[in-house]
Design a protein around this motif. Structure first.
Motif, short mmCIF file in Angstrom:
data_model
loop_
_atom_site.label_atom_id
_atom_site.label_comp_id
_atom_site.label_asym_id
_atom_site.label_seq_id
_atom_site.Cartn_x
_atom_site.Cartn_y
_atom_site.Cartn_z
N ARG B 78 44.12 93.31 28.28
CA ARG B 78 45.11 92.95 27.27
C ARG B 78 46.44 93.67 27.54
O ARG B 78 47.51 93.05 27.52
CB ARG B 78 44.57 93.35 25.90
N ARG B 81 48.09 92.23 30.67
CA ARG B 81 48.66 90.91 30.38
C ARG B 81 50.03 91.04 29.72
O ARG B 81 50.98 90.36 30.06
CB ARG B 81 47.74 90.16 29.41
N LEU B 82 50.09 91.95 28.72
CA LEU B 82 51.35 92.12 27.99
C LEU B 82 52.40 92.76 28.89
O LEU B 82 53.55 92.36 28.87
CB LEU B 82 51.12 92.99 26.75
N VAL B 88 49.37 81.69 30.06
CA VAL B 88 48.48 80.62 30.51
C VAL B 88 48.67 79.39 29.64
O VAL B 88 48.77 79.50 28.41
CB VAL B 88 47.00 81.05 30.41
N LEU B 95 46.25 74.49 20.86
CA LEU B 95 47.21 74.86 19.80
C LEU B 95 46.44 75.16 18.52
O LEU B 95 45.33 74.67 18.33
CB LEU B 95 48.17 73.70 19.56
N LEU B 96 47.06 75.97 17.66
CA LEU B 96 46.43 76.26 16.37
C LEU B 96 46.76 75.12 15.40
O LEU B 96 47.93 74.85 15.15
CB LEU B 96 46.94 77.59 15.82
N SER B 98 46.41 75.04 12.31
CA SER B 98 46.94 75.50 11.02
C SER B 98 48.42 75.82 11.08
O SER B 98 49.03 76.18 10.08
CB SER B 98 46.17 76.74 10.56
N ARG B 99 49.01 75.73 12.27
CA ARG B 99 50.43 76.07 12.42
C ARG B 99 51.22 74.87 12.93
O ARG B 99 50.71 74.08 13.71
CB ARG B 99 50.59 77.20 13.45
N LEU B 107 53.84 82.30 17.74
CA LEU B 107 52.64 83.15 17.74
C LEU B 107 52.65 84.29 18.77
O LEU B 107 52.39 85.44 18.40
CB LEU B 107 51.39 82.27 17.89
N PRO B 108 52.94 84.02 20.06
CA PRO B 108 52.91 85.14 21.02
C PRO B 108 53.90 86.25 20.65
O PRO B 108 53.65 87.42 20.93
CB PRO B 108 53.31 84.49 22.35
N GLU B 110 54.79 86.96 17.51
CA GLU B 110 54.20 87.67 16.36
C GLU B 110 53.15 88.66 16.83
O GLU B 110 53.03 89.76 16.29
CB GLU B 110 53.59 86.66 15.38
N ILE B 111 52.38 88.27 17.85
CA ILE B 111 51.38 89.18 18.42
C ILE B 111 52.07 90.42 19.00
O ILE B 111 51.55 91.52 18.93
CB ILE B 111 50.53 88.44 19.48
N ARG B 113 54.65 91.69 17.77
CA ARG B 113 55.35 92.33 16.63
C ARG B 113 56.87 92.20 16.72
O ARG B 113 57.61 93.12 16.35
CB ARG B 113 54.95 93.81 16.49
N ARG B 155 55.24 77.62 24.18
CA ARG B 155 54.54 78.81 23.67
C ARG B 155 54.28 79.81 24.80
O ARG B 155 54.39 81.01 24.62
CB ARG B 155 53.21 78.37 23.03
#
Lengths: 218, 231
Positions: B78, B81-82, B88, B95-96, B98-99, B107-108, B110-111, B113, B155
């Protein structure tokens, strides 16, 4: 006082008691049951924190909790109920066994709901650098929300049934009213009215649950 | 940028282990678009999963930006990767539901921060660049296959990665849409100087945008890899 006025005067407080018992135990059982369900998913086979021993213990505990009959559970947790609420009778006391009865059910429903989240979506988020907490926050809960809401409606309906049973053994509410007036005094009108309110309650819960779940399903 | 040396990977099948990757080696230069070609079932996706640190190879090494990454898993994977900027795009878009499109692209960030306002404006910019500015508030269920792929690419690029891995980005799309997606990849490669690896069985479609590639083909023992066969 006419018989209708009398019935309403008896039904109203009993309905409020039942509503409060169901609402509180629904809230508390989800507060504890959703994290337990998430733990089952995280530690379960193929989970992001797979741990066979932890999963087996949690899984067995949930199965055990679900297999204890509600009446026996209510009686056997009386010391805990007394410790937490200071009494073992009345609607406040009934919240303890109701929560305990619903908790393993909620955990299992949460596990089932979260397991339906697409594995590929979870992997995509892992590849973005998501931590376990990120997965819970961004994927598990939002993606399974429609199923969680459906599950919540099922749990609430079960709790209405359990609350009537709790009422019959001193928990108050509509069950208590139906037993005391309908069963012990042969006042069929009061008994039928209590049952009618319970039936209406269940219909409303299911209708609301289905509506919200459908709206969330995109 | 990427060096793969003698990579081997087997899976357990019903009749014993199945060798999927058999001594695969190749190098990808910084900023190039590199193709990994071959028919279905020859281990292209397995190779991509090893490169994206979702699977560990049985033996062999992967170096990204001179850093050995092949033995990493869990938290270490992890962090790498960051830090290295690996993105990827999966075959099924992933895709989510719910979004919205915008929420998915955010999303990426938000992950990572990134403050919400900044994430929002960056995600909007990427959606505009991928031609989806007007669709930002649509949920995946209301988007076409090509649009979903564009969201998935937006994304993957919103974090400005150094390496972009694409798994069969055009396999579920009609020819016209597939070409437009590949042209988009080429455009984004130029804008962001991102190193791109494309896994595909549609060699003739991807060829015009790749500089080099490897062709993976099954043989009796497993997978034989020939470099520079295509170009």
């Amino acid at each position: 006082m006419s018989s209708i006025e009398r019935t309403v005067a008896l039904l109203w407080p009993a309905t409020l008691e039942t509503f409060a018992m169901v609402a509180w135990s629904l809230f508390l059982s989800h507060l504890l049951g959703i994290p337990l369900g998430l733990l089952l998913v995280l530690t379960g086979p193929g989970g992001v924190a797979e741990n066979k021993l932890a999963y087996r213990i949690l899984d067995a505990a949930v199965n055990f909790g679900r297999s204890v009959p509600f009446v026996i559970l209510t009686v056997s947790v009386v010391p805990l109920t007394r410790f937490l609420t200071g009494t073992s009778i009345g609607p406040v006391a009934a919240v303890v066994p109701l929560t305990l009865a619903a908790l393993p059910f909620v955990a299992r429903l949460t596990e089932t709901a979260v397991l339906t989240v697409d594995r590929g979506t979870i992997e995509a988020c892992i590849s973005m650098g998501a931590s376990r907490f990120d997965l819970i926050r961004f994927v598990f809960i939002p993606e399974s929300l429609p199923s969680l809401v459906s599950g919540m409606a099922i749990t609430a309906v079960n709790l209405v049934g359990y609350s009537a049973m709790a009422g019959a053994i001193g928990g108050g509410g509509l069950g208590d009213l139906a037993v005391r007036f309908g069963y012990q005094r042969w006042e069929t009108g009061i008994m039928l009215a209590s049952v009618a309110v319970l039936v209406a309650g269940v219909q409303i819960i299911q209708l609301l649950g289905d509506r919200i779940s459908r709206r969330l399903r995109r | 940028m990427i060096t793969v040396e003698h990579l081997c990977k087997s899976y357990n099948g019903p009749h014993g282990p199945i060798k999927v990757l058999n001594d695969v080696s190749f190098q990808v230069q910084r900023g190039e678009i590199f193709g990994i070609y071959g028919p279905s079932g020859v281990g292209k996706t397995t190779l991509l999963r090893c490169l994206s640190l979702l699977e560990k190879p049985d033996s062999g090494d992967i170096f990204i930006a001179r850093e050995k990454v092949s033995s990493l898993a869990g938290k270490d994977a992890r962090h790498v990767r960051l830090r290295l900027g690996l993105s990827v795009v999966f075959q099924g878009y992933n895709l989510l539901n719910s979004r919205t499109a915008l929420g998915n692209v955010m999303l990426p960030l938000e992950i990572r921060r990134v403050p919400r306002a900044e994430a929002r404006s960056k995600a909007k910019e990427l959606l505009k660049l991928t031609g989806l500015g007007s669709r930002q508030d649509f949920y995946p269920s209301n988007l076409s296959g090509g649009e979903k792929q564009r969201v998935a690419i937006a994304r993957a690029l919103v974090t400005e990665p150094r390496v972009l891995l694409l798994d069969e980005p055009t396999s579920a799309l009609d020819r016209e849409t597939a070409i437009s997606i590949l042209q988009l990849v080429e455009k984004l490669n130029r804008i962001y100087s991102v190193t791109v690896l494309i896994v595909t069985h549609q060699i003739e479609l991807a060829r015009p945008i790749t500089s080099r590639g490897i062709f993976m083909s099954p043989n009796g023992k497993g997978v034989e890899v020939k470099e520079n066969v295509v170009n």
